[in-house]
Motif scaffolding. Sequence first.
Motif, PDB file in Angstrom:
ATOM      1  N   GLY A  51      -2.908  11.146 -33.543  1.00  0.00           N
ATOM      2  CA  GLY A  51      -3.555  10.289 -34.539  1.00  0.00           C
ATOM      3  C   GLY A  51      -4.214   9.059 -33.944  1.00  0.00           C
ATOM      4  N   LEU A  52      -4.666   8.205 -34.828  1.00  0.00           N
ATOM      5  CA  LEU A  52      -5.369   6.974 -34.465  1.00  0.00           C
ATOM      6  C   LEU A  52      -4.551   6.142 -33.490  1.00  0.00           C
ATOM      7  CD1 LEU A  52      -6.488   5.978 -38.070  1.00  0.00           C
ATOM      8  CD2 LEU A  52      -7.989   6.716 -36.208  1.00  0.00           C
ATOM      9  N   THR A  53      -5.211   5.567 -32.530  1.00  0.00           N
ATOM     10  CA  THR A  53      -4.648   4.691 -31.488  1.00  0.00           C
ATOM     11  C   THR A  53      -3.853   5.458 -30.416  1.00  0.00           C
ATOM     12  OG1 THR A  53      -2.498   4.103 -32.479  1.00  0.00           O
ATOM     13  CG2 THR A  53      -4.393   2.760 -33.147  1.00  0.00           C
ATOM     14  N   CYS A  54      -3.695   6.759 -30.572  1.00  0.00           N
ATOM     15  CA  CYS A  54      -2.909   7.528 -29.602  1.00  0.00           C
ATOM     16  C   CYS A  54      -3.777   8.031 -28.452  1.00  0.00           C
ATOM     17  CB  CYS A  54      -2.249   8.720 -30.287  1.00  0.00           C
ATOM     18  SG  CYS A  54      -0.998   8.211 -31.489  1.00  0.00           S
ATOM     19  N   THR A  55      -3.106   8.468 -27.404  1.00  0.00           N
ATOM     20  CA  THR A  55      -3.790   9.096 -26.261  1.00  0.00           C
ATOM     21  C   THR A  55      -3.146  10.464 -26.013  1.00  0.00           C
ATOM     22  OG1 THR A  55      -2.279   8.352 -24.539  1.00  0.00           O
ATOM     23  CG2 THR A  55      -4.030   6.807 -25.200  1.00  0.00           C
ATOM     24  N   ILE A  61       5.345  11.915 -24.758  1.00  0.00           N
ATOM     25  CA  ILE A  61       6.390  10.916 -24.516  1.00  0.00           C
ATOM     26  C   ILE A  61       7.315  10.770 -25.725  1.00  0.00           C
ATOM     27  CG2 ILE A  61       6.822   8.448 -24.125  1.00  0.00           C
ATOM     28  CD1 ILE A  61       4.190   8.360 -22.530  1.00  0.00           C
ATOM     29  N   LYS A  62       6.758  10.812 -26.930  1.00  0.00           N
ATOM     30  CA  LYS A  62       7.529  10.385 -28.100  1.00  0.00           C
ATOM     31  C   LYS A  62       8.077  11.484 -29.001  1.00  0.00           C
ATOM     32  CE  LYS A  62       5.670   5.773 -28.824  1.00  0.00           C
ATOM     33  NZ  LYS A  62       5.073   4.877 -29.833  1.00  0.00           N
ATOM     34  N   ALA A  63       7.480  12.684 -28.982  1.00  0.00           N
ATOM     35  CA  ALA A  63       7.856  13.679 -29.998  1.00  0.00           C
ATOM     36  C   ALA A  63       9.094  14.494 -29.624  1.00  0.00           C
ATOM     37  CB  ALA A  63       6.681  14.612 -30.282  1.00  0.00           C
ATOM     38  N   ASP A  94     -13.013  -1.357 -33.010  1.00  0.00           N
ATOM     39  CA  ASP A  94     -12.084  -1.074 -34.115  1.00  0.00           C
ATOM     40  C   ASP A  94     -10.978  -0.141 -33.643  1.00  0.00           C
ATOM     41  OD1 ASP A  94     -13.798  -2.447 -35.762  1.00  0.00           O
ATOM     42  OD2 ASP A  94     -14.822  -0.655 -36.479  1.00  0.00           O
ATOM     43  N   TRP A  95      -9.770  -0.322 -34.186  1.00  0.00           N
ATOM     44  CA  TRP A  95      -8.682   0.592 -33.813  1.00  0.00           C
ATOM     45  C   TRP A  95      -8.809   1.926 -34.551  1.00  0.00           C
ATOM     46  CZ3 TRP A  95      -5.202   2.466 -37.441  1.00  0.00           C
ATOM     47  CH2 TRP A  95      -5.187   1.823 -38.673  1.00  0.00           C
ATOM     48  N   ASP A  96      -9.579   1.948 -35.670  1.00  0.00           N
ATOM     49  CA  ASP A  96      -9.674   3.181 -36.458  1.00  0.00           C
ATOM     50  C   ASP A  96     -11.062   3.828 -36.382  1.00  0.00           C
ATOM     51  OD1 ASP A  96     -10.985   1.253 -37.893  1.00  0.00           O
ATOM     52  OD2 ASP A  96      -9.878   1.533 -39.758  1.00  0.00           O
ATOM     53  N   HIS A 146      -0.931  15.251 -36.040  1.00  0.00           N
ATOM     54  CA  HIS A 146      -0.368  14.143 -36.829  1.00  0.00           C
ATOM     55  C   HIS A 146      -1.482  13.256 -37.357  1.00  0.00           C
ATOM     56  CE1 HIS A 146       1.548   9.890 -36.597  1.00  0.00           C
ATOM     57  NE2 HIS A 146       1.889  10.428 -37.754  1.00  0.00           N
ATOM     58  N   SER A 147      -1.443  12.950 -38.659  1.00  0.00           N
ATOM     59  CA  SER A 147      -2.343  11.969 -39.268  1.00  0.00           C
ATOM     60  C   SER A 147      -3.805  12.381 -39.035  1.00  0.00           C
ATOM     61  CB  SER A 147      -2.020  10.579 -38.722  1.00  0.00           C
ATOM     62  OG  SER A 147      -2.613   9.601 -39.511  1.00  0.00           O
ATOM     63  N   MET A 148      -4.621  11.567 -38.336  1.00  0.00           N
ATOM     64  CA  MET A 148      -5.980  12.013 -38.009  1.00  0.00           C
ATOM     65  C   MET A 148      -5.940  13.373 -37.301  1.00  0.00           C
ATOM     66  SD  MET A 148      -8.725  10.197 -35.411  1.00  0.00           S
ATOM     67  CE  MET A 148      -7.709  10.388 -33.937  1.00  0.00           C
ATOM     68  N   SER A 254       5.798   7.393 -38.551  1.00  0.00           N
ATOM     69  CA  SER A 254       5.955   7.185 -37.108  1.00  0.00           C
ATOM     70  C   SER A 254       6.335   8.459 -36.356  1.00  0.00           C
ATOM     71  CB  SER A 254       7.046   6.149 -36.872  1.00  0.00           C
ATOM     72  OG  SER A 254       8.298   6.703 -37.257  1.00  0.00           O
ATOM     73  N   TYR A 255       6.437   8.307 -35.040  1.00  0.00           N
ATOM     74  CA  TYR A 255       6.908   9.412 -34.207  1.00  0.00           C
ATOM     75  C   TYR A 255       8.398   9.689 -34.398  1.00  0.00           C
ATOM     76  CZ  TYR A 255       2.706  10.969 -31.932  1.00  0.00           C
ATOM     77  OH  TYR A 255       1.487  11.554 -31.693  1.00  0.00           O
ATOM     78  N   TYR A 256       9.150   8.773 -35.034  1.00  0.00           N
ATOM     79  CA  TYR A 256      10.545   9.084 -35.385  1.00  0.00           C
ATOM     80  C   TYR A 256      10.560  10.209 -36.418  1.00  0.00           C
ATOM     81  CZ  TYR A 256      11.513   4.746 -32.962  1.00  0.00           C
ATOM     82  OH  TYR A 256      11.580   3.770 -32.005  1.00  0.00           O
TER      83      TYR A 256
HETATM   84  N1  LIG Z   1      -3.059   0.120 -36.589  1.00  0.00           N
HETATM   85  C1  LIG Z   1      -1.713   0.457 -36.698  1.00  0.00           C
HETATM   86  C2  LIG Z   1      -1.465   1.865 -37.216  1.00  0.00           C
HETATM   87  C3  LIG Z   1      -1.750   2.955 -36.241  1.00  0.00           C
HETATM   88  C4  LIG Z   1      -0.868   4.163 -36.450  1.00  0.00           C
HETATM   89  O1  LIG Z   1       0.048   4.184 -37.275  1.00  0.00           O
HETATM   90  N2  LIG Z   1      -1.144   5.172 -35.665  1.00  0.00           N
HETATM   91  C5  LIG Z   1      -0.349   6.363 -35.753  1.00  0.00           C
HETATM   92  C6  LIG Z   1      -1.271   7.537 -35.952  1.00  0.00           C
HETATM   93  S1  LIG Z   1      -2.274   7.316 -37.401  1.00  0.00           S
HETATM   94  C7  LIG Z   1       0.398   6.553 -34.448  1.00  0.00           C
HETATM   95  O2  LIG Z   1       0.861   7.637 -34.175  1.00  0.00           O
HETATM   96  N3  LIG Z   1       0.517   5.506 -33.633  1.00  0.00           N
HETATM   97  C8  LIG Z   1       1.087   5.589 -32.305  1.00  0.00           C
HETATM   98  C9  LIG Z   1       2.556   5.523 -32.212  1.00  0.00           C
HETATM   99  O3  LIG Z   1       3.253   5.404 -33.236  1.00  0.00           O
HETATM  100  O4  LIG Z   1       3.038   5.625 -31.076  1.00  0.00           O
HETATM  101  C10 LIG Z   1      -1.046   0.256 -35.365  1.00  0.00           C
HETATM  102  O5  LIG Z   1      -1.743   0.241 -34.339  1.00  0.00           O
HETATM  103  O6  LIG Z   1       0.177   0.105 -35.351  1.00  0.00           O
END
Ligand SMILES: N[C@@H](CCC(=O)N[C@@H](CS)C(=O)NCC(=O)O)C(=O)O
Length: 274
Positions: A51-55, A61-63, A94-96, A146-148, A254-256
């Motif tokens: 999803g957004l902000t992920c690589t 690492i997290k799942a 932008d983060w999104d 996940h998400s996006m 979240s990844y939890y």
């Molecule tokens: N802008 C917020 C929300 C971003 C967000 O929730 N991203 C989700 C996907 S839409 C995610 O998996 N973030 C990475 C993580 O939780 O490790 C942030 O950066 O905390």
Amino acid sequence: MELLEEHAAFGGRVRRYRHASQSCAAPMSFSIYLPPQAAQGSLPVLYFLAGLTCTEETFMIKAGAQRYAAEHGILLVAPDTSPRATGTPGEDEDWDFGSGAGFYVDATAAPWSAHYQMYRYVTEELPALVARHFPVDPQRESIFGHSMGGHGALVCALRNPGRYRSVSAFAPVCAPSRSPWGQKAFSRYLGGDEMVWRAYDSVALLREQKASLPILIDQGLQDPFLETELKTRWLEAEVGNKVTLRWQEGYDHSYYFIASFVGEHLAFHARHLR
Ligand SMILES: N[C@@H](CCC(=O)N[C@@H](CS)C(=O)NCC(=O)O)C(=O)O
């Protein structure tokens, strides 16, 4: 391909690579998990779109998915969420939107169309690359996200009937045409014609879907993005009969949440990849 790092995990290997992508006309990175069975022959492959902000690292690492991939003998592939450092003006503002937010579409509007070709990358270029370099059976592919990336996984599977054996999603953006994240991304990547957006909108695609496809969606009821961005209730009302949708009390975005159900998603895909 350049190997960036490698780690042992559950008897197999996690590796991260960078390569020159033709679709994105830029370097792209992805992670791969080779379970122990990869030493013996070709295996089914399961793609994860983040999803957004992920690589390409976040999911690995997290799942906590490697334990289950090793159990079922499934190879995991997790691409980055966009091309990066392409020099496109505004890509890091932008983060999104832009970097970390490719939305798994092939951009048609300038300046994004030059590099932001994530749909083609994920459905064509990356699977071909993976098939060339790793022991996979290209007839046995599934996809989740996940998400996006849940939106991306659903769209990839729905637009290519027969290609993926199964699809699943954690908290997907179900109807990006109706969500502020989706509207922002689609109007800039694809232009203002909302008819064009339908090709990347899961609810719209599900309405027209004919071939049967196993679809599993998990959605947390305490997810802060549920009502504003994800439009899961709209999916349930419109096309709920075509998916297995599970509402999970107490879980957030979240990844939890992902880690809590990833074992069940791996088992679901393993059944269809056998
Ligand atoms: N802008 C917020 C929300 C971003 C967000 O929730 N991203 C989700 C996907 S839409 C995610 O998996 N973030 C990475 C993580 O939780 O490790 C942030 O950066 O905390």
